[in-house]
Design an enzyme around this catalytic site. Structure first.
Site, short mmCIF file in Angstrom:
data_model
loop_
_atom_site.label_atom_id
_atom_site.label_comp_id
_atom_site.label_asym_id
_atom_site.label_seq_id
_atom_site.Cartn_x
_atom_site.Cartn_y
_atom_site.Cartn_z
N GLU A 66 40.51 36.49 -15.47
CA GLU A 66 41.50 35.66 -14.77
C GLU A 66 40.78 35.04 -13.58
OE1 GLU A 66 44.39 35.02 -15.77
OE2 GLU A 66 45.01 36.65 -17.07
N CYS A 90 45.64 32.21 -6.51
CA CYS A 90 45.00 31.45 -7.59
C CYS A 90 45.94 30.36 -8.10
CB CYS A 90 44.63 32.40 -8.71
SG CYS A 90 46.03 33.39 -9.29
P1 NAD Z 1 35.05 37.12 -6.14
O1 NAD Z 1 34.74 36.61 -7.49
O2 NAD Z 1 34.12 36.86 -5.03
O3 NAD Z 1 35.24 38.72 -6.17
C1 NAD Z 1 36.10 39.35 -7.10
C2 NAD Z 1 35.63 40.78 -7.32
O4 NAD Z 1 34.38 40.77 -8.00
C3 NAD Z 1 35.40 41.57 -6.04
O5 NAD Z 1 35.85 42.90 -6.22
C4 NAD Z 1 33.89 41.52 -5.88
O6 NAD Z 1 33.38 42.59 -5.11
C5 NAD Z 1 33.45 41.63 -7.33
N1 NAD Z 1 32.09 41.16 -7.62
C6 NAD Z 1 31.32 40.30 -6.91
N2 NAD Z 1 30.14 40.11 -7.56
C7 NAD Z 1 30.18 40.84 -8.70
C8 NAD Z 1 29.29 41.05 -9.79
N3 NAD Z 1 28.10 40.44 -9.84
N4 NAD Z 1 29.66 41.86 -10.81
C9 NAD Z 1 30.88 42.45 -10.79
N5 NAD Z 1 31.77 42.32 -9.78
C10 NAD Z 1 31.42 41.51 -8.74
O7 NAD Z 1 36.53 36.56 -5.80
P2 NAD Z 1 37.33 36.66 -4.43
O8 NAD Z 1 36.70 35.78 -3.41
O9 NAD Z 1 37.56 38.09 -4.11
O10 NAD Z 1 38.74 36.05 -4.89
C11 NAD Z 1 39.03 34.68 -4.91
C12 NAD Z 1 38.93 34.10 -6.30
O11 NAD Z 1 39.72 34.84 -7.21
C13 NAD Z 1 39.47 32.68 -6.37
O12 NAD Z 1 38.61 31.89 -7.15
C14 NAD Z 1 40.81 32.83 -7.06
O13 NAD Z 1 41.28 31.69 -7.72
C15 NAD Z 1 40.52 33.94 -7.99
N6 NAD Z 1 41.77 34.57 -8.41
C16 NAD Z 1 42.22 34.36 -9.70
C17 NAD Z 1 43.43 34.90 -10.11
C18 NAD Z 1 43.96 34.70 -11.52
O14 NAD Z 1 44.87 35.42 -11.92
N7 NAD Z 1 43.44 33.77 -12.28
C19 NAD Z 1 44.19 35.66 -9.20
C20 NAD Z 1 43.71 35.82 -7.90
C21 NAD Z 1 42.49 35.28 -7.52
#
Ligand code: NAD
Length: 494
Positions: free
Chosen positions: A250, A286
């Site tokens: 997502e 999001c």
């Molecule tokens: P992010 O991708 O930076 O982080 C998400 C998670 O991934 C965190 O727990 C982070 O620590 C982890 N992570 C980071 N690098 C990783 C790796 N290499 N391997 C595995 N895990 C890793 O996102 P964010 O800044 O926390 O959130 C914002 C983003 O999330 C926005 O783009 C938003 O649109 C999206 N989002 C999507 C939905 C949806 O349902 N589609 C819902 C909420 C947020």
């Protein structure tokens, strides 16, 4: 009022595991205040959590569905009781206004209850025996194995329970990793849930990419349920490739709202709903209307009335002030990113209009606050329009005809949600042509979300669906057991 910092730990095999390394989580409304500390787990600790989940899996998968549901219902009852204190903690560490944090708990509990109510029908309707002309076929829905659930900071409670509830109900075991930008309320929540399940069924580790990589590449992890940025998902897909893991992704969105010429620009409730879908949670969801296209015939009147509606609803300040509708941005990096998009738009000649009022001036200066803004005169391809801003700003642009509006809405690498505003029948005709996982009519964002129906993105907004029956089915494999009457195929020679 400041409180003593809370210290939370990893949960491995039913135990809270203290760790030497930890990180601080500050209050975004007042960054001098440390709300709590989360553990900075090591790769070895992540492996221990995966091993614990793997050990617990066979017994948990063999546990009857009634018992799984019963345990989940007991956890839900406790979460309901604890919602006021958990919502306060979430508000303090995240920055979202208290009503918004409470709303997040409300919708999550609604989903968890829906999952408990429907899981039997959803999973057992496949658990059938079919007698046919060639014997008998049994089809079962089997748990997949260890699920790595990785979540962002924007909706930490919802986005974890949306994964944990169906995964455990379907007989999987879980290792959850939250974002370091909002780790506390979700950890307290998982402490409550995990106590209702046998050791190892629900585990939790903290950290950044180092731990994330282990959770997405370890051979004993069978499925990844990830919510977060599209770029992070690209790393995750690569990490998971060697062991071909199941995946629900997502991801980011840049949701378009199309305002049709038959939209009633004088309907205050519609305008208020649109404003909320632009600025709820300070624009950090999001599924928000992140770019708005308005038919040129109503553009000027629309903007005048939109500004009035926005000025009425947007009150920025202390998340605990009951009059406040918009809190600070969650973290400094995000604030600077959103500001850079606004500065860039200004440089390109756009007009930036400040919206709403600031209620707590002193705090506003201290915290990661941004004045919500409307951007007019941006180009269709400017970064403020094509990038996911994820902050309290929205570009509104005119269009001339329906074809152009649909083309602009679809002109994106993303396709999470979208919305069309105007006469409902006309809006549905336009909605059918939009590339998105969900399109809402005369509403948008969480206002139009219904946990009974699947949610997810197309294009680079994701793979798979959460919520609804599909959200439950994504945690099982279909297993076919064939008992043919005619054992030998006629075309294979003796
Ligand atoms: P992010 O991708 O930076 O982080 C998400 C998670 O991934 C965190 O727990 C982070 O620590 C982890 N992570 C980071 N690098 C990783 C790796 N290499 N391997 C595995 N895990 C890793 O996102 P964010 O800044 O926390 O959130 C914002 C983003 O999330 C926005 O783009 C938003 O649109 C999206 N989002 C999507 C939905 C949806 O349902 N589609 C819902 C909420 C947020």
């Amino acid at each position: 009022m400041a409180q003593d910092p809370l210290v939370v730990h990893a949960i491995i095999n039913g135990e809270q595991v203290p760790t030497k390394r930890r990180y601080a989580r500050e209050n975004p409304a007042n960054p001098e205040e440390i709300v709590g500390y989360g553990p900075l787990n090591t790769q070895e600790e992540a492996i221990r959590a995966i091993e614990a989940a793997n050990e617990a899996f066979p017994t948990w998968a063999a546990t009857g569905l009634d018992e799984r549901i019963e345990r989940m219902r007991r956890a839900i009852a406790q979460l309901k009781e604890k919602t006021p204190e958990l919502a306060q903690l979430l508000s303090r560490e995240h920055g979202k206004a208290l009503y918004d944090a409470e709303g997040e708990f409300g919708i999550s509990i609604m989903w968890m209850e829906y999952a408990c109510d429907t899981v039997k029908d959803v999973l057992q309707d496949q658990d059938q025996v079919q007698e046919h002309d060639n014997g008998k076929t049994i089809i079962t829905s089997d748990a997949i194995g260890v699920v790595s659930a990785i979540t962002p900071w924007s909706y930490p409670f919802s986005l974890s329970t949306i994964k944990v509830a169906p995964a455990l109900l379907a007989g999987n075991t879980v290792v959850l990793k939250p974002s370091p930008f909002a780790p506390l309320a979700v950890t307290k929540t998982m402490e409550i849930i995990s106590k209702e399940f046998p050791p190892g069924v629900l585990n939790m580790v903290h950290g950044e990419a180092e731990v994330g990589v282990e959770l997405t590449s370890h051979p004993k992890v069978a499925k990844i349920a990830f919510t977060g940025g599209t770029n992070t998902a690209k790393h995750i897909m690569k990490a998971a490739a060697d062991t071909i893991k199941h995946m629900t992704l997502e991801l980011g969105g840049n949701d378009a709202a199309i305002i049709l010429p038959d939209f009633d620009v004088n309907d205050e409730r519609d305008l208020r709903r649109l404003v909320i879908s632009n600025f709820l949670t300070a624009g950090q969801i999001c599924m928000l209307a992140k770019r708005v296209y308005v038919h040129r015939s109503i553009f000027d009147q629309f903007i005048d009335n939109y500004v009035v509606a926005a000025n009425q609803w947007i009150r920025v300040g202390d998340p605990f002030n009951p009059k406040v509708t918009v809190g600070p941005v969650n973290n400094k990096r995000q604030m600077e990113y959103v500001q850079s998009l606004i500065d860039d738009a200004k440089k390109r000649g756009a007009k930036v209009i400040e919206l709403g009022t600031v209620l707590d001036e002193e705090l506003f200066e201290k915290g990661y606050f941004m004045r919500p803004t409307l951007v007019l005169g941006a180009g269709y391809d400017d970064p403020i329009v094509v990038e996911e801003q994820f902050g309290p700003t929205v570009p509104i642009l005119p269009y001339d005809d329906e074809e152009q509006a649909i083309q602009l809405a679809n002109h994106s690498i993303y396709g999470l949600t979208s919305s069309v505003w105007g006469d409902p029948e006309h809006a549905i005709r336009v909605a059918r042509r939009i590339e998105a996982g969900t399109t809402m009519i005369n509403t948008a964002a969480v206002q139009g979300l219904d946990v009974r129906f699947p949610f997810g993105g197309v294009k680079q907004s994701g793979i798979g669906r959460e919520y609804g029956a599909e959200g439950l089915r994504s945690y099982v494999e279909t297993h076919v057991i064939n008992v043919p009457k005619h054992l030998d195929l006629p075309y294979i020679p003796e």
